[in-house]
Every structure is written in C-alpha cells, then in structure tokens.
Motif scaffolding. Structure first.
Motif, PDB file in Angstrom:
ATOM      1  N   ALA A  38      -4.467   5.575  -2.867  1.00  0.00           N
ATOM      2  CA  ALA A  38      -2.983   6.304  -3.248  1.00  0.00           C
ATOM      3  C   ALA A  38      -2.275   5.101  -3.661  1.00  0.00           C
ATOM      4  N   LEU A  39      -2.448   3.718  -3.283  1.00  0.00           N
ATOM      5  CA  LEU A  39      -1.600   2.652  -3.813  1.00  0.00           C
ATOM      6  C   LEU A  39      -1.752   2.227  -5.245  1.00  0.00           C
ATOM      7  N   LYS A  40      -3.049   2.839  -5.748  1.00  0.00           N
ATOM      8  CA  LYS A  40      -3.295   2.412  -7.132  1.00  0.00           C
ATOM      9  C   LYS A  40      -3.044   3.716  -8.111  1.00  0.00           C
ATOM     10  N   ASP A  41      -2.554   4.668  -7.486  1.00  0.00           N
ATOM     11  CA  ASP A  41      -2.015   5.575  -8.500  1.00  0.00           C
ATOM     12  C   ASP A  41      -1.113   5.222  -9.424  1.00  0.00           C
ATOM     13  N   GLU A  42      -1.147   6.014 -10.533  1.00  0.00           N
ATOM     14  CA  GLU A  42      -0.231   5.450 -11.709  1.00  0.00           C
ATOM     15  C   GLU A  42       1.111   6.325 -11.363  1.00  0.00           C
ATOM     16  N   ASN A  43       1.343   7.267 -10.678  1.00  0.00           N
ATOM     17  CA  ASN A  43       2.316   8.156 -10.406  1.00  0.00           C
ATOM     18  C   ASN A  43       3.157   7.088  -9.027  1.00  0.00           C
ATOM     19  N   VAL A  44       4.396   6.762  -9.509  1.00  0.00           N
ATOM     20  CA  VAL A  44       5.143   6.100  -8.528  1.00  0.00           C
ATOM     21  C   VAL A  44       5.570   7.028  -7.156  1.00  0.00           C
ATOM     22  N   LEU A  45       5.763   8.108  -7.447  1.00  0.00           N
ATOM     23  CA  LEU A  45       6.036   8.830  -6.127  1.00  0.00           C
ATOM     24  C   LEU A  45       4.859   9.104  -5.282  1.00  0.00           C
ATOM     25  N   ILE A  46       3.654   9.039  -5.690  1.00  0.00           N
ATOM     26  CA  ILE A  46       2.405   9.099  -4.915  1.00  0.00           C
ATOM     27  C   ILE A  46       2.517   7.726  -4.269  1.00  0.00           C
ATOM     28  N   ARG A  47       2.598   6.594  -4.825  1.00  0.00           N
ATOM     29  CA  ARG A  47       2.695   5.303  -4.248  1.00  0.00           C
ATOM     30  C   ARG A  47       3.763   5.067  -3.248  1.00  0.00           C
ATOM     31  N   GLU A  48       4.848   5.318  -3.664  1.00  0.00           N
ATOM     32  CA  GLU A  48       6.038   5.623  -2.569  1.00  0.00           C
ATOM     33  C   GLU A  48       5.499   6.354  -1.173  1.00  0.00           C
ATOM     34  N   ARG A  49       5.078   7.586  -1.566  1.00  0.00           N
ATOM     35  CA  ARG A  49       4.697   8.198  -0.153  1.00  0.00           C
ATOM     36  C   ARG A  49       3.530   7.512   0.442  1.00  0.00           C
ATOM     37  N   ALA A  50       2.510   7.044  -0.301  1.00  0.00           N
ATOM     38  CA  ALA A  50       1.500   6.280   0.373  1.00  0.00           C
ATOM     39  C   ALA A  50       2.197   5.124   1.129  1.00  0.00           C
ATOM     40  N   LEU A  51       3.039   4.474   0.727  1.00  0.00           N
ATOM     41  CA  LEU A  51       3.789   3.434   1.436  1.00  0.00           C
ATOM     42  C   LEU A  51       4.494   3.834   2.603  1.00  0.00           C
ATOM     43  N   ARG A  52       5.194   4.852   2.488  1.00  0.00           N
ATOM     44  CA  ARG A  52       5.873   5.297   3.728  1.00  0.00           C
ATOM     45  C   ARG A  52       5.119   5.636   4.758  1.00  0.00           C
ATOM     46  N   THR A  53       3.807   6.251   4.270  1.00  0.00           N
ATOM     47  CA  THR A  53       2.747   6.832   5.391  1.00  0.00           C
ATOM     48  C   THR A  53       2.181   5.578   5.938  1.00  0.00           C
ATOM     49  N   LEU A  54       1.928   4.575   5.311  1.00  0.00           N
ATOM     50  CA  LEU A  54       1.334   3.369   5.610  1.00  0.00           C
ATOM     51  C   LEU A  54       2.433   2.597   6.783  1.00  0.00           C
ATOM     52  N   ALA A  55       3.489   2.672   6.629  1.00  0.00           N
ATOM     53  CA  ALA A  55       4.363   2.162   7.221  1.00  0.00           C
ATOM     54  C   ALA A  55       4.489   2.939   8.640  1.00  0.00           C
ATOM     55  N   ALA A  56       4.462   4.284   8.648  1.00  0.00           N
ATOM     56  CA  ALA A  56       4.356   5.047   9.791  1.00  0.00           C
ATOM     57  C   ALA A  56       3.004   4.605  10.625  1.00  0.00           C
ATOM     58  N   LEU A  57       2.086   4.542   9.985  1.00  0.00           N
ATOM     59  CA  LEU A  57       0.884   4.117  10.631  1.00  0.00           C
ATOM     60  C   LEU A  57       0.819   2.637  11.211  1.00  0.00           C
ATOM     61  N   GLY A  58       1.567   2.144  10.917  1.00  0.00           N
ATOM     62  CA  GLY A  58       1.996   0.550  11.580  1.00  0.00           C
ATOM     63  C   GLY A  58       0.755   0.127  11.558  1.00  0.00           C
ATOM     64  N   PRO A  59       0.366  -0.579  12.956  1.00  0.00           N
ATOM     65  CA  PRO A  59      -0.972  -1.322  12.844  1.00  0.00           C
ATOM     66  C   PRO A  59      -2.198  -0.779  12.698  1.00  0.00           C
ATOM     67  N   TYR A  60      -2.159   0.594  12.691  1.00  0.00           N
ATOM     68  CA  TYR A  60      -3.423   1.432  12.049  1.00  0.00           C
ATOM     69  C   TYR A  60      -3.743   1.033  10.731  1.00  0.00           C
ATOM     70  N   ALA A  61      -2.776   0.563   9.776  1.00  0.00           N
ATOM     71  CA  ALA A  61      -2.727   0.414   8.454  1.00  0.00           C
ATOM     72  C   ALA A  61      -3.125  -0.933   8.139  1.00  0.00           C
ATOM     73  N   GLN A  62      -3.591  -1.806   9.034  1.00  0.00           N
ATOM     74  CA  GLN A  62      -4.044  -3.024   8.594  1.00  0.00           C
ATOM     75  C   GLN A  62      -5.170  -3.315   7.357  1.00  0.00           C
ATOM     76  N   ALA A  63      -5.766  -2.247   7.156  1.00  0.00           N
ATOM     77  CA  ALA A  63      -6.786  -2.443   6.191  1.00  0.00           C
ATOM     78  C   ALA A  63      -6.012  -2.200   4.849  1.00  0.00           C
ATOM     79  N   ALA A  64      -4.841  -2.193   4.709  1.00  0.00           N
ATOM     80  CA  ALA A  64      -4.140  -1.825   3.575  1.00  0.00           C
ATOM     81  C   ALA A  64      -3.407  -3.143   3.032  1.00  0.00           C
ATOM     82  N   VAL A  65      -3.552  -4.161   3.892  1.00  0.00           N
ATOM     83  CA  VAL A  65      -2.661  -5.412   3.659  1.00  0.00           C
ATOM     84  C   VAL A  65      -2.840  -6.031   2.285  1.00  0.00           C
ATOM     85  N   PRO A  66      -4.302  -6.284   1.942  1.00  0.00           N
ATOM     86  CA  PRO A  66      -4.388  -6.779   0.469  1.00  0.00           C
ATOM     87  C   PRO A  66      -3.824  -6.067  -0.613  1.00  0.00           C
ATOM     88  N   LEU A  67      -3.509  -4.946  -0.589  1.00  0.00           N
ATOM     89  CA  LEU A  67      -3.141  -3.908  -1.592  1.00  0.00           C
ATOM     90  C   LEU A  67      -1.527  -4.087  -1.285  1.00  0.00           C
TER      91      LEU A  67
END
Length: 101
Positions: A38-67
């Motif tokens: 979802a971080l690759k989506d062109e729609n900024v709202l999708i990217r924003e929600r993905a980022l908020r969700t990844l923040a809520a996942l905290g340490p479980y989201a470490q696979a997202a660090v490169p993106l």
C-alpha cells in the motif's frame, strides 16, 4: 489478517501485545508485509492509512523499514513515515542517516 486489513480500510487501528511467538504476532508481521504494498499506491490517502497502520503495528512492522525510508522523501507523508519508524523502534535504525540529513 482479514481483520487487520478491514481495520486498515476503516482507517483506525488498535494493536494489543501478545505473547512472544504467538500465532497472532505472526499474523501481525504478515499484515505488515501486505501493507508495504500500500505504500507504493499512487493515492496519498492509501499511503497515509498504510503508514498509520504500520505505526500502530510498531515492532511487528519492521519488514516495512526499507519502504519507510523511501517514504521519507515524499513530503506528503514524511511525518507519518517518521512516526512509523519511531514506533518500530530499534529495528528502524537503518533509517537514521536519512533522518539526520
């Protein structure tokens, strides 16, 4: 995982801690991998929600660090990427050089 994706689409997230190695933790880590797409989506709202969700996942989201590091270059979501990296914690250390420049 269906619940996490549904929550992502609804725009609100609550993650509770589970015992280390539990199937629930594995599901959270798997959800983070899917949210990376979802971080690759062109729609900024999708990217924003993905980022908020990844923040809520905290340490479980470490696979997202490169993106998340790449997201630091996108002024529309940079502050959310910083929040997500902060919530991920020590596993986000590779982002430090990008954060100090």
């Amino acid at each position: 995982m269906k619940t996490i994706i549904a929550v992502f689409l609804a725009g609100c997230v609550a993650v509770e801690e589970a015992p280390t190695g539990s199937p629930r933790n594995a599901a959270l880590e798997a959800a983070a991998v899917h949210l990376v797409e979802a971080l690759k989506d062109e729609n900024v709202l999708i990217r924003e929600r993905a980022l908020r969700t990844l923040a809520a996942l905290g340490p479980y989201a470490q696979a997202a660090v490169p993106l998340l590091i790449k997201a630091l270059k996108d002024d529309t979501v940079k502050s959310l990427a910083i929040d997500a990296l902060g919530e991920i914690g020590p596993a986000a250390e590779p982002a430090v050089p990008e954060l100090v420049t």
